[in-house]
Design a protein around this motif. Structure first.
Motif, PDB file in Angstrom:
ATOM      1  N   THR A  20      50.262  54.438  71.185  1.00 10.49           N
ATOM      2  CA  THR A  20      48.835  54.024  71.182  1.00 10.49           C
ATOM      3  C   THR A  20      48.335  53.758  69.976  1.00 10.49           C
ATOM      4  OG1 THR A  20      48.490  56.394  71.189  1.00 10.49           O
ATOM      5  CG2 THR A  20      48.473  55.217  73.219  1.00 10.49           C
ATOM      6  N   ALA A  21      48.966  54.009  68.670  1.00  8.95           N
ATOM      7  CA  ALA A  21      48.567  53.811  67.412  1.00  8.95           C
ATOM      8  C   ALA A  21      48.707  52.106  66.937  1.00  8.95           C
ATOM      9  CB  ALA A  21      49.340  54.511  66.360  1.00  8.95           C
ATOM     10  N   THR A  22      47.610  51.926  66.524  1.00  7.44           N
ATOM     11  CA  THR A  22      47.595  50.306  66.229  1.00  7.44           C
ATOM     12  C   THR A  22      48.533  49.865  65.006  1.00  7.44           C
ATOM     13  OG1 THR A  22      45.682  50.727  64.733  1.00  7.44           O
ATOM     14  CG2 THR A  22      45.230  50.177  67.153  1.00  7.44           C
ATOM     15  N   PRO A  23      49.234  48.854  65.425  1.00 10.07           N
ATOM     16  CA  PRO A  23      50.258  48.457  64.127  1.00 10.07           C
ATOM     17  C   PRO A  23      49.390  48.197  62.820  1.00 10.07           C
ATOM     18  CG  PRO A  23      50.271  47.193  66.010  1.00 10.07           C
ATOM     19  CD  PRO A  23      49.331  48.068  66.243  1.00 10.07           C
ATOM     20  N   ALA A  24      48.222  47.836  62.859  1.00  7.97           N
ATOM     21  CA  ALA A  24      47.343  47.645  61.745  1.00  7.97           C
ATOM     22  C   ALA A  24      46.985  48.762  60.726  1.00  7.97           C
ATOM     23  CB  ALA A  24      46.049  46.767  62.133  1.00  7.97           C
ATOM     24  N   SER A  25      47.038  49.715  61.791  1.00  6.76           N
ATOM     25  CA  SER A  25      46.637  51.140  60.897  1.00  6.76           C
ATOM     26  C   SER A  25      47.933  51.617  60.150  1.00  6.76           C
ATOM     27  CB  SER A  25      46.226  52.312  62.113  1.00  6.76           C
ATOM     28  OG  SER A  25      46.043  53.408  61.282  1.00  6.76           O
ATOM     29  N   ALA A  26      47.675  51.600  58.760  1.00  4.39           N
ATOM     30  CA  ALA A  26      48.899  52.330  58.044  1.00  4.39           C
ATOM     31  C   ALA A  26      48.925  53.603  57.974  1.00  4.39           C
ATOM     32  CB  ALA A  26      48.825  51.606  56.659  1.00  4.39           C
ATOM     33  N   GLN A  27      47.966  54.326  58.362  1.00  3.15           N
ATOM     34  CA  GLN A  27      47.945  55.789  58.332  1.00  3.15           C
ATOM     35  C   GLN A  27      47.331  56.377  59.799  1.00  3.15           C
ATOM     36  OE1 GLN A  27      45.654  56.776  55.023  1.00  3.15           O
ATOM     37  NE2 GLN A  27      47.112  56.092  53.580  1.00  3.15           N
ATOM     38  N   PRO A  28      48.091  56.243  60.534  1.00  5.42           N
ATOM     39  CA  PRO A  28      47.520  56.913  61.804  1.00  5.42           C
ATOM     40  C   PRO A  28      47.138  58.206  61.989  1.00  5.42           C
ATOM     41  CG  PRO A  28      49.797  56.526  62.274  1.00  5.42           C
ATOM     42  CD  PRO A  28      49.482  56.208  60.729  1.00  5.42           C
ATOM     43  N   PHE A  29      47.588  59.121  61.068  1.00  5.14           N
ATOM     44  CA  PHE A  29      47.161  60.522  61.073  1.00  5.14           C
ATOM     45  C   PHE A  29      45.840  60.769  60.307  1.00  5.14           C
ATOM     46  CE2 PHE A  29      51.677  61.030  61.776  1.00  5.14           C
ATOM     47  CZ  PHE A  29      51.742  61.750  63.020  1.00  5.14           C
ATOM     48  N   LEU A  30      45.662  59.708  59.468  1.00 10.06           N
ATOM     49  CA  LEU A  30      44.313  59.885  58.556  1.00 10.06           C
ATOM     50  C   LEU A  30      43.531  58.704  58.898  1.00 10.06           C
ATOM     51  CD1 LEU A  30      43.037  61.649  56.521  1.00 10.06           C
ATOM     52  CD2 LEU A  30      44.082  60.281  54.834  1.00 10.06           C
ATOM     53  N   PRO A  31      42.395  58.773  59.820  1.00  7.34           N
ATOM     54  CA  PRO A  31      41.629  57.505  60.169  1.00  7.34           C
ATOM     55  C   PRO A  31      40.579  57.585  59.152  1.00  7.34           C
ATOM     56  CG  PRO A  31      41.241  59.464  61.596  1.00  7.34           C
ATOM     57  CD  PRO A  31      42.398  60.004  60.903  1.00  7.34           C
ATOM     58  N   PRO A  32      40.089  56.214  58.791  1.00  6.56           N
ATOM     59  CA  PRO A  32      39.176  56.444  57.796  1.00  6.56           C
ATOM     60  C   PRO A  32      37.865  57.099  58.084  1.00  6.56           C
ATOM     61  CG  PRO A  32      39.302  53.895  58.960  1.00  6.56           C
ATOM     62  CD  PRO A  32      40.392  55.070  59.646  1.00  6.56           C
ATOM     63  N   MET A  33      37.317  57.620  56.963  1.00  5.64           N
ATOM     64  CA  MET A  33      36.092  58.371  57.052  1.00  5.64           C
ATOM     65  C   MET A  33      34.979  58.002  56.096  1.00  5.64           C
ATOM     66  SD  MET A  33      37.834  62.258  57.099  1.00  5.64           S
ATOM     67  CE  MET A  33      39.141  62.870  58.411  1.00  5.64           C
ATOM     68  N   SER A  34      33.880  58.422  56.787  1.00  9.51           N
ATOM     69  CA  SER A  34      32.925  58.073  55.875  1.00  9.51           C
ATOM     70  C   SER A  34      32.705  59.045  54.670  1.00  9.51           C
ATOM     71  CB  SER A  34      31.437  57.977  56.467  1.00  9.51           C
ATOM     72  OG  SER A  34      31.164  59.180  56.963  1.00  9.51           O
ATOM     73  N   GLU A  35      31.824  58.937  53.695  1.00 11.17           N
ATOM     74  CA  GLU A  35      31.814  59.947  52.362  1.00 11.17           C
ATOM     75  C   GLU A  35      31.259  61.327  53.113  1.00 11.17           C
ATOM     76  OE1 GLU A  35      30.216  59.464  48.520  1.00 11.17           O
ATOM     77  OE2 GLU A  35      30.368  57.308  48.819  1.00 11.17           O
ATOM     78  N   GLU A  36      30.370  61.184  54.040  1.00 12.35           N
ATOM     79  CA  GLU A  36      29.746  62.376  54.423  1.00 12.35           C
ATOM     80  C   GLU A  36      31.018  63.341  55.648  1.00 12.35           C
ATOM     81  OE1 GLU A  36      28.424  59.273  55.174  1.00 12.35           O
ATOM     82  OE2 GLU A  36      26.981  59.676  53.830  1.00 12.35           O
ATOM     83  N   GLU A  37      31.526  62.436  56.112  1.00  8.57           N
ATOM     84  CA  GLU A  37      32.688  63.023  56.769  1.00  8.57           C
ATOM     85  C   GLU A  37      33.624  63.905  55.999  1.00  8.57           C
ATOM     86  OE1 GLU A  37      33.288  60.880  60.998  1.00  8.57           O
ATOM     87  OE2 GLU A  37      33.691  59.509  59.044  1.00  8.57           O
ATOM     88  N   ILE A  38      34.233  63.083  54.885  1.00  4.24           N
ATOM     89  CA  ILE A  38      35.020  63.739  53.909  1.00  4.24           C
ATOM     90  C   ILE A  38      34.482  65.088  53.251  1.00  4.24           C
ATOM     91  CG2 ILE A  38      36.011  63.122  51.818  1.00  4.24           C
ATOM     92  CD1 ILE A  38      36.622  60.259  52.484  1.00  4.24           C
ATOM     93  N   ASP A  39      33.261  64.961  52.916  1.00  5.30           N
ATOM     94  CA  ASP A  39      32.297  66.045  52.082  1.00  5.30           C
ATOM     95  C   ASP A  39      32.637  67.070  53.301  1.00  5.30           C
ATOM     96  OD1 ASP A  39      32.146  64.625  49.971  1.00  5.30           O
ATOM     97  OD2 ASP A  39      29.890  64.012  50.456  1.00  5.30           O
ATOM     98  N   ARG A  40      32.078  66.697  54.586  1.00  4.16           N
ATOM     99  CA  ARG A  40      32.088  68.085  55.411  1.00  4.16           C
ATOM    100  C   ARG A  40      33.481  68.730  55.508  1.00  4.16           C
ATOM    101  NH1 ARG A  40      33.444  68.015  60.586  1.00  4.16           N
ATOM    102  NH2 ARG A  40      33.512  65.808  60.811  1.00  4.16           N
TER     103      ARG A  40
END
Length: 83
Positions: A20-40
């Motif tokens: 189910t992981a998309t081939p375009a996703s280089a990091q399936p375990f670490l989805p892209p996050m916004s700065e707020e999500e990263i800070d939280r």
């Protein structure tokens, strides 16, 4: 448990994840996050780190207390060679 799990195939869950992981996703375990999500997430992890550090300190203190009790008991025991 998922309906796809069988005791004969313990890796079915991982296989399904990779399919189910998309081939375009280089990091399936670490989805892209916004700065707020990263800070939280960092704040949450710091809380967990503090809790674990506190528990490690308590565990260490309990071990040292038991070692002191063992040393005190050994010091108060009459020696066999003094008979």
């Amino acid at each position: 448990m998922s309906a796809d799990f069988t005791p004969n195939d313990p890796f079915a869950m991982f296989r399904q994840f990779w399919q189910t992981a998309t081939p375009a996703s280089a990091q399936p375990f670490l989805p892209p996050m916004s700065e707020e999500e990263i800070d939280r997430k960092l704040a949450e992890l710091r809380v967990v780190e503090g809790w674990l550090t506190m528990n490690l300190g308590m565990l260490s203190m309990q071990m040292k207390t038991l070692e002191m009790q063992r040393a005190a008991i050994a010091a108060l025991k009459p020696r066999e060679d003094k008979k």
